[in-house]
Design a protein around this motif. Sequence first.
Motif, PDB file in Angstrom:
ATOM      1  N   ALA A   1     -10.322 -11.984   0.874  1.00  0.00           N
ATOM      2  CA  ALA A   1     -11.440 -11.017   0.538  1.00  0.00           C
ATOM      3  C   ALA A   1     -12.104 -10.690   1.870  1.00  0.00           C
ATOM      4  O   ALA A   1     -12.159  -9.810   2.272  1.00  0.00           O
ATOM      5  CB  ALA A   1     -12.299 -11.424  -0.507  1.00  0.00           C
TER       6      ALA A   1
ATOM      7  N   PHE B   1      -9.861  -8.826   4.016  1.00  0.00           N
ATOM      8  CA  PHE B   1      -9.725  -7.292   3.456  1.00  0.00           C
ATOM      9  C   PHE B   1     -10.955  -6.608   3.999  1.00  0.00           C
ATOM     10  O   PHE B   1     -10.875  -5.594   4.364  1.00  0.00           O
ATOM     11  CB  PHE B   1      -9.745  -7.515   2.014  1.00  0.00           C
ATOM     12  CG  PHE B   1      -9.848  -6.214   1.452  1.00  0.00           C
ATOM     13  CD1 PHE B   1      -8.951  -5.154   1.379  1.00  0.00           C
ATOM     14  CD2 PHE B   1     -11.159  -5.654   0.644  1.00  0.00           C
ATOM     15  CE1 PHE B   1      -9.280  -3.932   0.994  1.00  0.00           C
ATOM     16  CE2 PHE B   1     -11.472  -4.480   0.340  1.00  0.00           C
ATOM     17  CZ  PHE B   1     -10.371  -3.486   0.410  1.00  0.00           C
TER      18      PHE B   1
ATOM     19  N   LEU C   1     -10.513  -5.951   7.785  1.00  0.00           N
ATOM     20  CA  LEU C   1      -9.367  -4.880   7.833  1.00  0.00           C
ATOM     21  C   LEU C   1     -10.300  -3.416   7.369  1.00  0.00           C
ATOM     22  O   LEU C   1      -9.903  -2.268   7.973  1.00  0.00           O
ATOM     23  CB  LEU C   1      -8.159  -5.166   6.987  1.00  0.00           C
ATOM     24  CG  LEU C   1      -7.352  -5.916   7.562  1.00  0.00           C
ATOM     25  CD1 LEU C   1      -6.204  -5.948   6.401  1.00  0.00           C
ATOM     26  CD2 LEU C   1      -6.754  -5.485   8.711  1.00  0.00           C
TER      27      LEU C   1
ATOM     28  N   GLY D   1     -10.205  -0.539  10.093  1.00  0.00           N
ATOM     29  CA  GLY D   1      -9.495   0.587   9.591  1.00  0.00           C
ATOM     30  C   GLY D   1     -10.528   2.027   9.608  1.00  0.00           C
ATOM     31  O   GLY D   1     -10.164   3.129  10.230  1.00  0.00           O
TER      32      GLY D   1
ATOM     33  N   ASN E   1      -9.718   8.906  14.475  1.00  0.00           N
ATOM     34  CA  ASN E   1      -8.444   9.937  14.447  1.00  0.00           C
ATOM     35  C   ASN E   1      -8.979  11.207  14.006  1.00  0.00           C
ATOM     36  O   ASN E   1      -8.546  12.335  14.186  1.00  0.00           O
ATOM     37  CB  ASN E   1      -7.601   9.146  13.361  1.00  0.00           C
ATOM     38  CG  ASN E   1      -6.772   8.212  14.037  1.00  0.00           C
ATOM     39  OD1 ASN E   1      -6.678   7.991  15.120  1.00  0.00           O
ATOM     40  ND2 ASN E   1      -5.782   7.368  13.413  1.00  0.00           N
ATOM     41  N   TRP E   2      -9.811  11.361  12.900  1.00  0.00           N
ATOM     42  CA  TRP E   2     -10.186  12.371  12.187  1.00  0.00           C
ATOM     43  C   TRP E   2     -11.215  13.070  12.776  1.00  0.00           C
ATOM     44  O   TRP E   2     -11.602  14.273  12.248  1.00  0.00           O
ATOM     45  CB  TRP E   2     -10.637  11.880  10.748  1.00  0.00           C
ATOM     46  CG  TRP E   2      -9.093  11.950   9.879  1.00  0.00           C
ATOM     47  CD1 TRP E   2      -8.446  10.829   9.812  1.00  0.00           C
ATOM     48  CD2 TRP E   2      -8.727  13.088   9.094  1.00  0.00           C
ATOM     49  NE1 TRP E   2      -7.380  10.892   8.907  1.00  0.00           N
ATOM     50  CE2 TRP E   2      -7.559  12.544   8.476  1.00  0.00           C
ATOM     51  CE3 TRP E   2      -9.110  14.167   8.640  1.00  0.00           C
ATOM     52  CZ2 TRP E   2      -6.847  13.127   7.617  1.00  0.00           C
ATOM     53  CZ3 TRP E   2      -8.359  14.868   7.718  1.00  0.00           C
ATOM     54  CH2 TRP E   2      -7.322  14.392   7.002  1.00  0.00           C
TER      55      TRP E   2
END
Lengths: 372, 403
Positions: free
Chosen positions: A21, A24, A27, A31, A38-39
């Motif tokens: 967990a 996660f 990440l 992310g 990126n966007w």
Amino acid sequence: MWKLLKNNLIIERSSKKNIFAFIFVALFIFGLAIYMENWDVGNIPAQKTSEQQNVLSALSLFPDMDASADGDSSDLYKNLNEQQRLIALQRISANLNKPDMFAESAINLAKLREETFQLEGFEEVEEFLPTFNENKLESIFYERLTSLDIPIFTDNLTYYQFLIFLFGILGSIWFIFLAFYTCGIMIEDFNHTSLIKGYPLSFDKYVAAKGISTMSIILIFIVEIFLCSLPLIYFRGLGDPSYPVAVFDGNYEIYSIAKYIGVSVLYMIFIAIFVILLSLILNVLLKNMYLTLFVELFLFVLPSLFPRLVSLLPFNPFNYINFTDLLDGKSLELAYPVGLNSTHGLIYIGISIVILVVIANLFLSTGKLKRA
Amino acid sequence: MKPYFKFELSQFITNKKNIAIYVILLFLACFYALNIAPSYKPIERVDAKEIEARYTSRESFIQNYLNDPNRFQGMASGGLFIFPRWNELDKKRLESLNEGNLKKYASVTSKWYTFSNDLITSTGQYYYSPGYYTHGNLYASDDGNYGYSYSASRYAGYGEGKSKLSINVFEERTALQTLQRLLESYLPMILIICCVFLSVDIVLKDRLYPSLLKGFPISDWKKLLIKGAVALIGSVGIIIPISIGLIMIGIRYGFGDFGLPVAIYTFVGEPTYFKKGEFLNTSMGMYLLQNFIILILLFALIISLVLLASMIIRNEFANLLVGAMFIFNEIFYFKRGIGFFEEVENYPTNYVQVGQIISGYRNYIYNSSALTFDKGVYVLGISTGILILLIFVISKFKRYKLV
């Protein structure tokens, strides 16, 4: 009980589930930062270009006419043409880095848009324009910005700006994450009932210790969220914690980023307690980790499947679980609009927690669970 | 081996969690059929009124300026050059719609879309259907270009094909077309998430009754193979609750048939930065079959991934995370047009959006030409093979015993 709590924490510390967990959560945050980069999230010229296209296509529904103040076209047509001019002005000021001009035209644009809601024929162009709620939030945001003299064009990946974006997403996934995390809270123990019976403690105390140790892990998750965003200070800078955020908490208000995060964290803690209790009770009733998970997720999506429920049962705690949508005033945009108050939300979740504690006490002291 | 297979299958079917998954899917399918499908508003509607409004305003412009002495000045000449041809197509569309000649409507509409799309992309002075320019869509004209070319190809197929036509077919409301639309949006995600949930405990449930299971005279490797097969069969069984929803849609809007054309964005040769591909039609049957094959391969990949994770990590929560990472990995590197620079087609996580791969939409937004059915079968097949090989090797180590 303290010894048991300590024992539990030692077990939790080496649990694979917790390790995964934590990985996660880390990440997810890294992310998200990469995704934002990126966007190009929050790129003002790109947003304004698309806004301009929206208004242009709204205008394409009308035959071309004289849009000057004393022209023969409808009020809505004149209004849309004026909007079109202001958006173009905003694009230019964003490109030429003139924040004053940008804010001024933003405020004028919001005023114009507020007028459109009363104009004849508005329904036909509704889908091309922001909703009343979005427009209101934008207008008070820019009014505050100009009155406080805060820079408008900021880097969206500085620490505090990123946190705002992050908390804006957490609202919709925090409950789901916790439902996954806590759905098996008691299942392991059902497999070792003889062990539990051996503890020199009453069962409700054992459950309380279990809940508290889970809660402390969840608090560490919340701390981890802030810790994992720290590298952004090195890469992009700190940002400004007093930067305004427009919210709807029953009235249209301006929060600072710090206050917004504070309210969100408060919600997250309340929701965590709520989910832990819900999982405990459902575990006892259903004796299956996945059924618990599915029931919780079903209760979570129920208000969005049937929006009527929100206005019929404003005291349903699940209306308030998505605290981001709540603070964005999304309940005003439903088919049956209702203004949900964020303070009331905390109270309702608090009351539900008390009710769940009472239920848990009743269930767990009758000894039903021991035979599980 | 057979008794063990039967044993696993009966355990799988009677598992409370698995039953719950099927029931939830059935609920969602019915909810979709009754509540969401009727309120579907396609951007490319069949609307005589809309065509007529456009036609009359252009016609009055032409009448006003045709004999005007100043007609060669300013913008008017451009309009006079373009509008008569555009209006001729619109007039034919209107006539055939009023006559009820759907075949003719389809072929004229196809021409209209091609003409409009060419005009809009080349001049930049006209706009696609307003439906594309919703608030917050940064790529509206890209979407419009895709939608218009897609519709042009689709309508050409309707005009030439033998399928029975209706307004519902044109607006893609029939059961099979609804399935096609869903496969291109969130249905693959739902199916794969269900697959993860169905297989997540298939190995780890045995740890509760080890003494019982040690009695089976069968090696770990074969056990895993059988477990994988059972999970695959169970995952394919998801089709049953979904088809019930489709039948409900079919009764209301018609079923459509397997010969209906589906426009596929194809790219011949290497992509360049400005060159776009073209649309070719394939049949609905072929489209669904290709989707099905890729989905099965994805299921096999996900199941072997979960089996491997269950052996190495031995934690159900970790299994869920591994599955979720596979499913949502694409968001972290996705960027429009990136396929031109990077070889995204080699990542197995790129094939989760099955419908968009087969229809070529992913190629369109990635600006790539390699995300195809063949490549998908190749990549997914090889990755599954590698994972199964790893499972085989690891199952030989005593340290990773199942029970």
